[in-house]
Design a protein around this motif. Structure first.
Motif, PDB file in Angstrom:
ATOM      1  N   GLY A  73       0.796  -1.222   0.000  1.00  0.00           N
ATOM      2  CA  GLY A  73       0.000   0.000   0.000  1.00  0.00           C
ATOM      3  C   GLY A  73       0.831   1.275   0.000  1.00  0.00           C
ATOM      4  N   LYS A  74       2.127   1.155   0.222  1.00  0.00           N
ATOM      5  CA  LYS A  74       3.013   2.319   0.217  1.00  0.00           C
ATOM      6  C   LYS A  74       3.578   2.521  -1.187  1.00  0.00           C
ATOM      7  CE  LYS A  74       2.763   3.093   4.681  1.00  0.00           C
ATOM      8  NZ  LYS A  74       2.104   4.320   5.222  1.00  0.00           N
ATOM      9  N   VAL A  75       3.724   3.786  -1.571  1.00  0.00           N
ATOM     10  CA  VAL A  75       4.281   4.137  -2.876  1.00  0.00           C
ATOM     11  C   VAL A  75       5.600   4.865  -2.669  1.00  0.00           C
ATOM     12  CG1 VAL A  75       3.958   5.459  -5.009  1.00  0.00           C
ATOM     13  CG2 VAL A  75       1.994   4.316  -3.923  1.00  0.00           C
ATOM     14  N   VAL A  76       6.647   4.349  -3.296  1.00  0.00           N
ATOM     15  CA  VAL A  76       7.965   4.972  -3.233  1.00  0.00           C
ATOM     16  C   VAL A  76       8.369   5.369  -4.645  1.00  0.00           C
ATOM     17  CG1 VAL A  76      10.411   4.671  -2.675  1.00  0.00           C
ATOM     18  CG2 VAL A  76       8.647   3.602  -1.230  1.00  0.00           C
ATOM     19  N   VAL A  77       8.768   6.615  -4.820  1.00  0.00           N
ATOM     20  CA  VAL A  77       9.295   7.072  -6.109  1.00  0.00           C
ATOM     21  C   VAL A  77      10.802   7.236  -5.976  1.00  0.00           C
ATOM     22  CG1 VAL A  77       9.378   8.964  -7.778  1.00  0.00           C
ATOM     23  CG2 VAL A  77       7.174   8.171  -6.888  1.00  0.00           C
ATOM     24  N   ILE A  78      11.533   6.593  -6.879  1.00  0.00           N
ATOM     25  CA  ILE A  78      12.982   6.706  -6.921  1.00  0.00           C
ATOM     26  C   ILE A  78      13.349   7.551  -8.139  1.00  0.00           C
ATOM     27  CG2 ILE A  78      15.176   5.478  -7.014  1.00  0.00           C
ATOM     28  CD1 ILE A  78      13.730   3.017  -5.908  1.00  0.00           C
ATOM     29  N   ASP A  79      14.195   8.529  -7.900  1.00  0.00           N
ATOM     30  CA  ASP A  79      14.577   9.488  -8.926  1.00  0.00           C
ATOM     31  C   ASP A  79      16.066   9.332  -9.243  1.00  0.00           C
ATOM     32  OD1 ASP A  79      14.753  11.730 -10.592  1.00  0.00           O
ATOM     33  OD2 ASP A  79      14.953  13.130  -8.915  1.00  0.00           O
ATOM     34  N   PRO A  80      16.416   8.469 -10.225  1.00  0.00           N
ATOM     35  CA  PRO A  80      17.830   8.312 -10.578  1.00  0.00           C
ATOM     36  C   PRO A  80      18.356   9.590 -11.232  1.00  0.00           C
ATOM     37  CG  PRO A  80      16.475   6.497 -11.437  1.00  0.00           C
ATOM     38  CD  PRO A  80      15.558   7.605 -11.051  1.00  0.00           C
ATOM     39  N   GLY A  81      19.310  10.246 -10.600  1.00  0.00           N
ATOM     40  CA  GLY A  81      19.772  11.536 -11.078  1.00  0.00           C
ATOM     41  C   GLY A  81      20.343  11.488 -12.481  1.00  0.00           C
ATOM     42  N   HIS A  82      20.005  12.523 -13.279  1.00  0.00           N
ATOM     43  CA  HIS A  82      20.542  12.709 -14.622  1.00  0.00           C
ATOM     44  C   HIS A  82      20.028  11.629 -15.575  1.00  0.00           C
ATOM     45  CE1 HIS A  82      22.910  15.648 -12.479  1.00  0.00           C
ATOM     46  NE2 HIS A  82      23.320  14.685 -11.679  1.00  0.00           N
ATOM     47  N   ASN A  83      20.658  11.504 -16.710  1.00  0.00           N
ATOM     48  CA  ASN A  83      20.233  10.551 -17.739  1.00  0.00           C
ATOM     49  C   ASN A  83      21.421  10.346 -18.667  1.00  0.00           C
ATOM     50  OD1 ASN A  83      19.196   9.541 -20.292  1.00  0.00           O
ATOM     51  ND2 ASN A  83      17.155  10.115 -19.626  1.00  0.00           N
ATOM     52  N   THR A 132      14.292  -3.530  -6.359  1.00  0.00           N
ATOM     53  CA  THR A 132      14.170  -4.941  -6.010  1.00  0.00           C
ATOM     54  C   THR A 132      13.952  -5.108  -4.510  1.00  0.00           C
ATOM     55  OG1 THR A 132      15.569  -5.611  -7.867  1.00  0.00           O
ATOM     56  CG2 THR A 132      15.350  -7.164  -6.036  1.00  0.00           C
ATOM     57  N   ILE A 133      14.731  -4.402  -3.719  1.00  0.00           N
ATOM     58  CA  ILE A 133      14.630  -4.510  -2.255  1.00  0.00           C
ATOM     59  C   ILE A 133      13.272  -4.035  -1.769  1.00  0.00           C
ATOM     60  CG2 ILE A 133      15.547  -3.612  -0.080  1.00  0.00           C
ATOM     61  CD1 ILE A 133      18.287  -3.383  -1.566  1.00  0.00           C
ATOM     62  N   LEU A 134      12.819  -2.890  -2.263  1.00  0.00           N
ATOM     63  CA  LEU A 134      11.570  -2.303  -1.769  1.00  0.00           C
ATOM     64  C   LEU A 134      10.345  -3.079  -2.247  1.00  0.00           C
ATOM     65  CD1 LEU A 134      12.577   1.424  -2.204  1.00  0.00           C
ATOM     66  CD2 LEU A 134      12.161   0.247  -0.029  1.00  0.00           C
ATOM     67  N   GLY A 138       7.067  -5.153  -0.338  1.00  0.00           N
ATOM     68  CA  GLY A 138       5.657  -4.937  -0.649  1.00  0.00           C
ATOM     69  C   GLY A 138       5.319  -3.578  -1.199  1.00  0.00           C
ATOM     70  N   ALA A 139       6.303  -2.685  -1.338  1.00  0.00           N
ATOM     71  CA  ALA A 139       6.030  -1.336  -1.820  1.00  0.00           C
ATOM     72  C   ALA A 139       5.766  -1.320  -3.321  1.00  0.00           C
ATOM     73  CB  ALA A 139       7.204  -0.421  -1.505  1.00  0.00           C
ATOM     74  N   THR A 140       4.988  -0.352  -3.758  1.00  0.00           N
ATOM     75  CA  THR A 140       4.871  -0.035  -5.174  1.00  0.00           C
ATOM     76  C   THR A 140       5.956   0.989  -5.486  1.00  0.00           C
ATOM     77  OG1 THR A 140       2.492  -0.431  -5.262  1.00  0.00           O
ATOM     78  CG2 THR A 140       3.416   1.015  -6.945  1.00  0.00           C
ATOM     79  N   VAL A 141       6.817   0.673  -6.434  1.00  0.00           N
ATOM     80  CA  VAL A 141       7.971   1.521  -6.736  1.00  0.00           C
ATOM     81  C   VAL A 141       7.839   2.093  -8.135  1.00  0.00           C
ATOM     82  CG1 VAL A 141      10.481   1.625  -6.944  1.00  0.00           C
ATOM     83  CG2 VAL A 141       9.429   0.144  -5.213  1.00  0.00           C
ATOM     84  N   LYS A 142       7.993   3.393  -8.258  1.00  0.00           N
ATOM     85  CA  LYS A 142       7.964   4.082  -9.545  1.00  0.00           C
ATOM     86  C   LYS A 142       9.264   4.863  -9.724  1.00  0.00           C
ATOM     87  CE  LYS A 142       2.927   4.514  -9.309  1.00  0.00           C
ATOM     88  NZ  LYS A 142       1.759   5.404  -9.471  1.00  0.00           N
ATOM     89  N   PHE A 143       9.706   4.962 -10.969  1.00  0.00           N
ATOM     90  CA  PHE A 143      10.907   5.703 -11.321  1.00  0.00           C
ATOM     91  C   PHE A 143      10.531   6.994 -12.057  1.00  0.00           C
ATOM     92  CE2 PHE A 143      14.719   2.561 -11.580  1.00  0.00           C
ATOM     93  CZ  PHE A 143      14.409   2.052 -10.325  1.00  0.00           C
ATOM     94  N   THR A 144      11.373   8.015 -11.931  1.00  0.00           N
ATOM     95  CA  THR A 144      11.202   9.201 -12.771  1.00  0.00           C
ATOM     96  C   THR A 144      11.749   8.938 -14.170  1.00  0.00           C
ATOM     97  OG1 THR A 144      13.305  10.101 -11.988  1.00  0.00           O
ATOM     98  CG2 THR A 144      11.306  10.811 -10.838  1.00  0.00           C
ATOM     99  N   GLN A 145      12.746   8.079 -14.267  1.00  0.00           N
ATOM    100  CA  GLN A 145      13.275   7.622 -15.546  1.00  0.00           C
ATOM    101  C   GLN A 145      14.054   6.349 -15.292  1.00  0.00           C
ATOM    102  OE1 GLN A 145      16.679   7.654 -16.809  1.00  0.00           O
ATOM    103  NE2 GLN A 145      17.670   8.494 -14.978  1.00  0.00           N
ATOM    104  N   ASP A 146      14.030   5.456 -16.258  1.00  0.00           N
ATOM    105  CA  ASP A 146      14.683   4.155 -16.099  1.00  0.00           C
ATOM    106  C   ASP A 146      15.559   3.849 -17.308  1.00  0.00           C
ATOM    107  OD1 ASP A 146      15.410   1.705 -15.117  1.00  0.00           O
ATOM    108  OD2 ASP A 146      13.453   0.759 -15.340  1.00  0.00           O
ATOM    109  N   GLY A 147      16.226   4.896 -17.844  1.00  0.00           N
ATOM    110  CA  GLY A 147      17.011   4.720 -19.058  1.00  0.00           C
ATOM    111  C   GLY A 147      16.141   4.500 -20.271  1.00  0.00           C
ATOM    112  N   ASP A 148      14.871   4.884 -20.158  1.00  0.00           N
ATOM    113  CA  ASP A 148      13.900   4.589 -21.207  1.00  0.00           C
ATOM    114  C   ASP A 148      13.436   5.845 -21.940  1.00  0.00           C
ATOM    115  OD1 ASP A 148      12.620   5.694 -19.057  1.00  0.00           O
ATOM    116  OD2 ASP A 148      11.066   4.164 -18.889  1.00  0.00           O
ATOM    117  N   ARG A 149      14.175   6.936 -21.773  1.00  0.00           N
ATOM    118  CA  ARG A 149      13.849   8.149 -22.509  1.00  0.00           C
ATOM    119  C   ARG A 149      15.152   8.788 -22.974  1.00  0.00           C
ATOM    120  NH1 ARG A 149      10.446  12.049 -19.046  1.00  0.00           N
ATOM    121  NH2 ARG A 149      11.341  13.618 -20.428  1.00  0.00           N
ATOM    122  N   ALA A 150      15.078   9.587 -24.027  1.00  0.00           N
ATOM    123  CA  ALA A 150      16.284  10.105 -24.669  1.00  0.00           C
ATOM    124  C   ALA A 150      17.055  11.079 -23.791  1.00  0.00           C
ATOM    125  CB  ALA A 150      15.923  10.774 -25.991  1.00  0.00           C
TER     126      ALA A 150
END
Length: 292
Positions: A73-83, A132-134, A138-150
């Motif tokens: 039920g918890k949502v964690v957003v991870i923001d990998p700096g830069h691209n 993977t750890i989070l 049981g957390a829902t984890v979202k990224f700001t970017q995952d190497g999937d944008r230019a």
């Protein structure tokens, strides 16, 4: 050990500029953020690795689903700096965006070790290990970017992603580019900012709690000491100039996991086993915060 906040709201974050591929270990160290803030912004090099942008795409990200663990039920957003692709898009990342109390570059290229291991690669690796750890918790984890944008996203969009997700915690993962001899990690907390679209007053308290817990766990798991050049060795710094913090409406901190331009720190940051410890430390701090 009790960790105390040291405020430094007047500091600014300069662009972190990566040396061209193949730069030798004798290259001049990138200045610290405090030093570089007194110098003109640098434009990214056009000689960055083409492989980074080639692997990026604009397809939408697929948020990970939560499991049945204690963080269900918890949502964690991870923001990998830069691209990794930022080098190929200098005009895009150099454009100015409004961060409430001023303007900043949309994004920056990030720094690297003297041997060429980039901050953008480092942040994605640590972030994926954290996911993977989070998720196992049981957390829902979202990224700001995952190497999937230019390129990017801009710091404003990074904040909006966390806000739109109604995240319970957001952590932006970075590594610093200071001078040789400057060692250790630090966590950046949002200052109280109320200007334009920015109003951090509701998140200052919980963000401080999140940051303090990450500091304690990061030391425990990595055995790396707090920064000897930022934060008076508390491992904490407070800033009012970072758009990713200013525009956040949910608890959020940055972590500079070490100094990529110091040979001893770089030895850790380039080690896969140490990056796993870093991911465990940051994640443990998040878990502690969410289960308080």
């Amino acid at each position: 050990m009790v960790w105390q906040v040291v405020s430094g709201p007047g500091e600014s974050e300069p662009p972190k500029v990566l040396p061209a591929p193949g730069a030798s270990s004798s290259a001049t160290p990138t200045p610290s953020k405090a030093e570089a803030s007194r110098k003109p912004s640098q434009s990214p090099s056009k000689s960055a690795s083409a492989s980074a942008s080639a692997s990026a795409s604009k397809k939408p990200q697929k948020p990970a689903g939560g499991g049945t663990g204690p963080l269900k039920g918890k949502v964690v957003v991870i923001d990998p700096g830069h691209n990794p692709g930022n080098f190929s898009h200098p005009s895009d990342i150099n454009k100015s965006v409004n961060v409430g109390n001023g303007t900043k570059e949309c994004d920056t290229t990030g720094t690297s070790t003297n041997s060429g291991y980039t901050e953008a690669r480092f942040t994605l690796d640590v972030a994926r290990r954290m996911r993977t750890i989070l998720e196992q918790q049981g957390a829902t984890v979202k990224f700001t970017q995952d190497g999937d944008r230019a390129w990017g996203p801009c710091v404003t969009e990074r904040a909006q992603i966390g806000n739109a997700a109604h995240a319970d915690a957001v952590v932006s993962v970075h590594a610093d580019g200071s001078a040789e001899g400057n060692r250790g990690f630090h966590v950046i907390l949002p200052a109280s900012v109320h200007a334009g679209a920015a109003d951090t007053r509701p998140i200052v308290g919980p963000s401080k709690d999140l940051g303090e817990r990450i500091v304690g766990k990061f030391v425990q798991f990595t055995e790396m000491g707090p920064s000897n050049y930022v934060g008076d060795r508390t491992g904490l710094d407070t800033r009012s100039d970072l758009g990713g913090l200013n525009l956040s409406t949910v608890p959020k901190v940055f972590i500079e996991c070490g100094n990529m331009r110091d040979s001893q720190d770089a030895g850790k940051l380039t080690s896969g086993s140490w990056r796993q410890k870093a991911a465990q430390g940051i994640s443990a701090g998040i878990v502690s915060f969410l289960r308080r």
